[in-house]
Design a protein around this motif. Sequence first.
Motif, mmCIF file in Angstrom:
data_model
loop_
_atom_site.group_PDB
_atom_site.id
_atom_site.type_symbol
_atom_site.label_atom_id
_atom_site.label_comp_id
_atom_site.label_asym_id
_atom_site.label_seq_id
_atom_site.Cartn_x
_atom_site.Cartn_y
_atom_site.Cartn_z
ATOM 1 N N MET A 55 112.747 105.472 95.630
ATOM 2 C CA MET A 55 112.981 105.117 94.216
ATOM 3 C C MET A 55 111.658 105.265 93.492
ATOM 4 O O MET A 55 110.757 104.445 93.638
ATOM 5 N N ARG A 56 111.554 106.319 92.693
ATOM 6 C CA ARG A 56 110.258 106.767 92.184
ATOM 7 C C ARG A 56 110.349 106.908 90.662
ATOM 8 O O ARG A 56 110.659 107.967 90.143
ATOM 9 N N GLN A 57 110.112 105.808 89.937
ATOM 10 C CA GLN A 57 110.157 105.875 88.480
ATOM 11 C C GLN A 57 108.901 106.577 87.938
ATOM 12 O O GLN A 57 107.780 106.204 88.284
ATOM 13 N N PHE A 58 109.103 107.560 87.088
ATOM 14 C CA PHE A 58 108.037 108.332 86.458
ATOM 15 C C PHE A 58 107.321 107.428 85.463
ATOM 16 O O PHE A 58 107.956 106.848 84.577
ATOM 17 N N ALA A 59 105.998 107.264 85.611
ATOM 18 C CA ALA A 59 105.296 106.320 84.747
ATOM 19 C C ALA A 59 103.847 106.722 84.591
ATOM 20 O O ALA A 59 103.247 107.344 85.460
ATOM 21 N N GLY A 60 103.277 106.302 83.468
ATOM 22 C CA GLY A 60 101.873 106.556 83.186
ATOM 23 C C GLY A 60 101.658 106.628 81.687
ATOM 24 O O GLY A 60 102.450 107.248 80.981
ATOM 25 N N TYR A 61 100.617 105.964 81.210
ATOM 26 C CA TYR A 61 100.284 106.027 79.786
ATOM 27 C C TYR A 61 98.914 105.413 79.578
ATOM 28 O O TYR A 61 98.398 104.695 80.440
ATOM 29 N N GLY A 62 98.318 105.719 78.442
ATOM 30 C CA GLY A 62 97.075 105.080 78.039
ATOM 31 C C GLY A 62 95.932 105.322 79.004
ATOM 32 O O GLY A 62 95.690 106.444 79.458
ATOM 33 N N SER A 63 95.248 104.262 79.350
ATOM 34 C CA SER A 63 94.093 104.348 80.243
ATOM 35 C C SER A 63 94.534 104.195 81.691
ATOM 36 O O SER A 63 95.676 103.828 81.987
ATOM 37 N N ALA A 85 102.592 110.227 85.492
ATOM 38 C CA ALA A 85 102.687 111.042 84.283
ATOM 39 C C ALA A 85 101.292 111.172 83.676
ATOM 40 O O ALA A 85 100.560 110.179 83.556
ATOM 41 N N PHE A 86 100.919 112.400 83.287
ATOM 42 C CA PHE A 86 99.601 112.662 82.711
ATOM 43 C C PHE A 86 99.735 113.013 81.232
ATOM 44 O O PHE A 86 100.726 113.623 80.812
ATOM 45 N N ASP A 87 98.722 112.644 80.454
ATOM 46 C CA ASP A 87 98.772 113.001 79.035
ATOM 47 C C ASP A 87 98.555 114.503 78.853
ATOM 48 O O ASP A 87 98.145 115.222 79.785
ATOM 49 N N LEU A 88 98.834 115.001 77.660
ATOM 50 C CA LEU A 88 98.770 116.445 77.409
ATOM 51 C C LEU A 88 97.362 117.014 77.582
ATOM 52 O O LEU A 88 97.214 118.120 78.126
ATOM 53 N N PRO A 89 96.301 116.344 77.121
ATOM 54 C CA PRO A 89 94.966 116.901 77.369
ATOM 55 C C PRO A 89 94.696 117.112 78.863
ATOM 56 O O PRO A 89 94.137 118.148 79.253
ATOM 57 N N THR A 90 95.084 116.164 79.702
ATOM 58 C CA THR A 90 94.884 116.318 81.138
ATOM 59 C C THR A 90 95.694 117.500 81.665
ATOM 60 O O THR A 90 95.213 118.290 82.485
ATOM 61 N N GLN A 91 96.933 117.633 81.207
ATOM 62 C CA GLN A 91 97.778 118.731 81.651
ATOM 63 C C GLN A 91 97.217 120.090 81.240
ATOM 64 O O GLN A 91 97.397 121.091 81.949
ATOM 65 N N LEU A 92 96.533 120.132 80.094
ATOM 66 C CA LEU A 92 96.071 121.402 79.539
ATOM 67 C C LEU A 92 94.577 121.642 79.744
ATOM 68 O O LEU A 92 94.010 122.579 79.181
ATOM 69 N N GLY A 93 93.930 120.808 80.554
ATOM 70 C CA GLY A 93 92.555 121.079 80.938
ATOM 71 C C GLY A 93 91.505 120.718 79.912
ATOM 72 O O GLY A 93 90.451 121.360 79.848
ATOM 73 N N TYR A 94 91.749 119.665 79.132
ATOM 74 C CA TYR A 94 90.763 119.210 78.146
ATOM 75 C C TYR A 94 90.338 117.784 78.452
ATOM 76 O O TYR A 94 91.178 116.923 78.758
ATOM 77 N N ARG A 107 98.976 109.431 75.399
ATOM 78 C CA ARG A 107 100.237 109.212 74.684
ATOM 79 C C ARG A 107 101.489 109.498 75.518
ATOM 80 O O ARG A 107 102.461 108.772 75.431
ATOM 81 N N VAL A 108 101.518 110.547 76.278
ATOM 82 C CA VAL A 108 102.715 110.826 77.086
ATOM 83 C C VAL A 108 102.414 110.697 78.576
ATOM 84 O O VAL A 108 103.202 111.122 79.415
ATOM 85 N N GLY A 109 101.286 110.098 78.870
ATOM 86 C CA GLY A 109 100.869 109.904 80.252
ATOM 87 C C GLY A 109 99.456 109.358 80.262
ATOM 88 O O GLY A 109 98.843 109.124 79.216
ATOM 89 N N LEU A 344 108.148 106.076 74.860
ATOM 90 C CA LEU A 344 107.918 105.675 76.241
ATOM 91 C C LEU A 344 108.764 104.448 76.564
ATOM 92 O O LEU A 344 108.944 103.579 75.712
ATOM 93 N N PRO A 345 109.282 104.349 77.789
ATOM 94 C CA PRO A 345 110.150 103.215 78.104
ATOM 95 C C PRO A 345 109.387 101.907 78.182
ATOM 96 O O PRO A 345 108.245 101.851 78.623
ATOM 97 N N THR A 346 110.061 100.846 77.761
ATOM 98 C CA THR A 346 109.494 99.513 77.873
ATOM 99 C C THR A 346 109.652 99.007 79.312
ATOM 100 O O THR A 346 110.379 99.596 80.120
ATOM 101 N N GLU A 347 108.996 97.884 79.614
ATOM 102 C CA GLU A 347 109.155 97.292 80.942
ATOM 103 C C GLU A 347 110.600 96.891 81.190
ATOM 104 O O GLU A 347 111.110 97.035 82.309
#
Length: 530
Positions: A55-63, A85-94, A107-109, A344-347
Amino acid sequence: MIDERRTDSGIPIAPVYTQADIEGFDPDEHLGLPGHPPFTRGPYETMYRGRLWTMRQFAGYGSAEDTNRRYRFLLDQGQTALSVAFDLPTQLGYDSSHQMARAEVGRVGVAIDTADDMADVFDGLPLDGLSVNFTINATAPIILAFYLVAAERQGVPYEKLSGTLQNDLLKEFLARKAFIFPPAPSMRLVADVVEWSARSLPRFNPISITGYHAREAGCTAVQELGLTMSSAIAYAEELLGRGLAFDSFAPRFSFHFATTMNLFEEVAKLRAARRLWHEVATTRFGAQDPRSARLRFFSGNSGTTLTAAQPLNNIIRSTIQCLGAVLGGAQSIHVMGYDEAYELPTEDAVTLSLRTQQIVAHESGVADTVDALAGSYYVEWLTSEVEDRAREVMAAVEDLGGTVQALEAGVPQQWIAEEAYRRERAVADGSDVRVGVNRYVDDGETPHEPRLFTLDTGIGERQIARTEQRKAARSRRDADRALDALQSTLRAGANLMPTLIHAARSGVTLGEMSDVMRTEFGEFREPSPW
């Protein structure tokens, strides 16, 4: 007159199925037993009787600290693995400090600039006791290097690490578009990770060959299966071209499929996937190790099926999709939060998603026997029908020269765009029913507004400041030498993983490593169809 019914892939459905519909069906040849070729009934003999799915809920945001707190919460609620989940800058190499990144940090990870950030994500979480999935592709080798350094700091040997790195660049060109480098060097990066991991990470899946995002972009279940198999063939051929034996890497191939709303088509697709991969592995690539032909997969429930209108309906949608994944024999499942059509989903939402899996697992009886739908006239007919139609998609890709050449020509992308347009038209005209959207809409209702997740707006500046502090504290000389070594390795054509791990240890940032690759590989710009 009986109205015509079709699956989501457009397969006509008869009112009733009998033995005549599966004439020529041989249970020994087409089914076998669970854990045995052709693996239609599941990759393991006992399946959920022996061990429930992860059971692997996709999660990650902020710091990193924000994400660490969410992981601790989920583990306390009974989650059995992590999915990052990684934010867009991390996904795109920035790095977070890049001018193009600042508005999207966290924001999205989670924002990951350095190996220190990765260590902070897993602070206090024993990596030798967790299975961790990383949903990352263009920068997957760098993220893996950061993770390995985080494990080193915990004193965890590489051979005890388990989990999955998505690392599927082809699906980025196909559907999601979070690519950086052109297809050829992207394939090199994928192969470097798989080749190195086959020797050094015996319990880790270095690639998750993914149809999920093509499905989310609009393709059918049949297209999803055919395109995923074609990508798997392309990766296998890339690795064989390096002189590797198929059985040296194929046992650690994993797959990622969507599970959407057409319950029986989804079950049929997942059963057909196992049978089809068994044939590809044994007939095309001559697999001798049974594990090479045993398809294992993660099922992500579909975000595109969620609606902002009447959002509580999404709880029922996610439950049906979870059931489809279980009946299809998934090894790992993620259930969407009912509020993800908003943000993003709440707790509360992620807890309910986890409870959905737990109730299906422990209260429904669906895990009591293996492949409960085996022998159903309809399911067996549909499994074979989906398999045959997926073969046609694979043949069309093969005629175009294989997946890489097909993507460069833009053909699969066009298939997906056409199907997405058809589906949206069907929703708009009401022929594809969406409860609460185009049918059973109460104009006088007061919409249920979920309690939205709120992201700390100061995360970006704090992350930038922290990264700059860490860069200032590192040895500039060691960092420069590590970057020079990375450039030399790129030009020599050697495997990048040892150099990336050394760079991660030296405090080099994700953006700095990505920039060296950009200089050597260039950046890909998808040609416009107009």
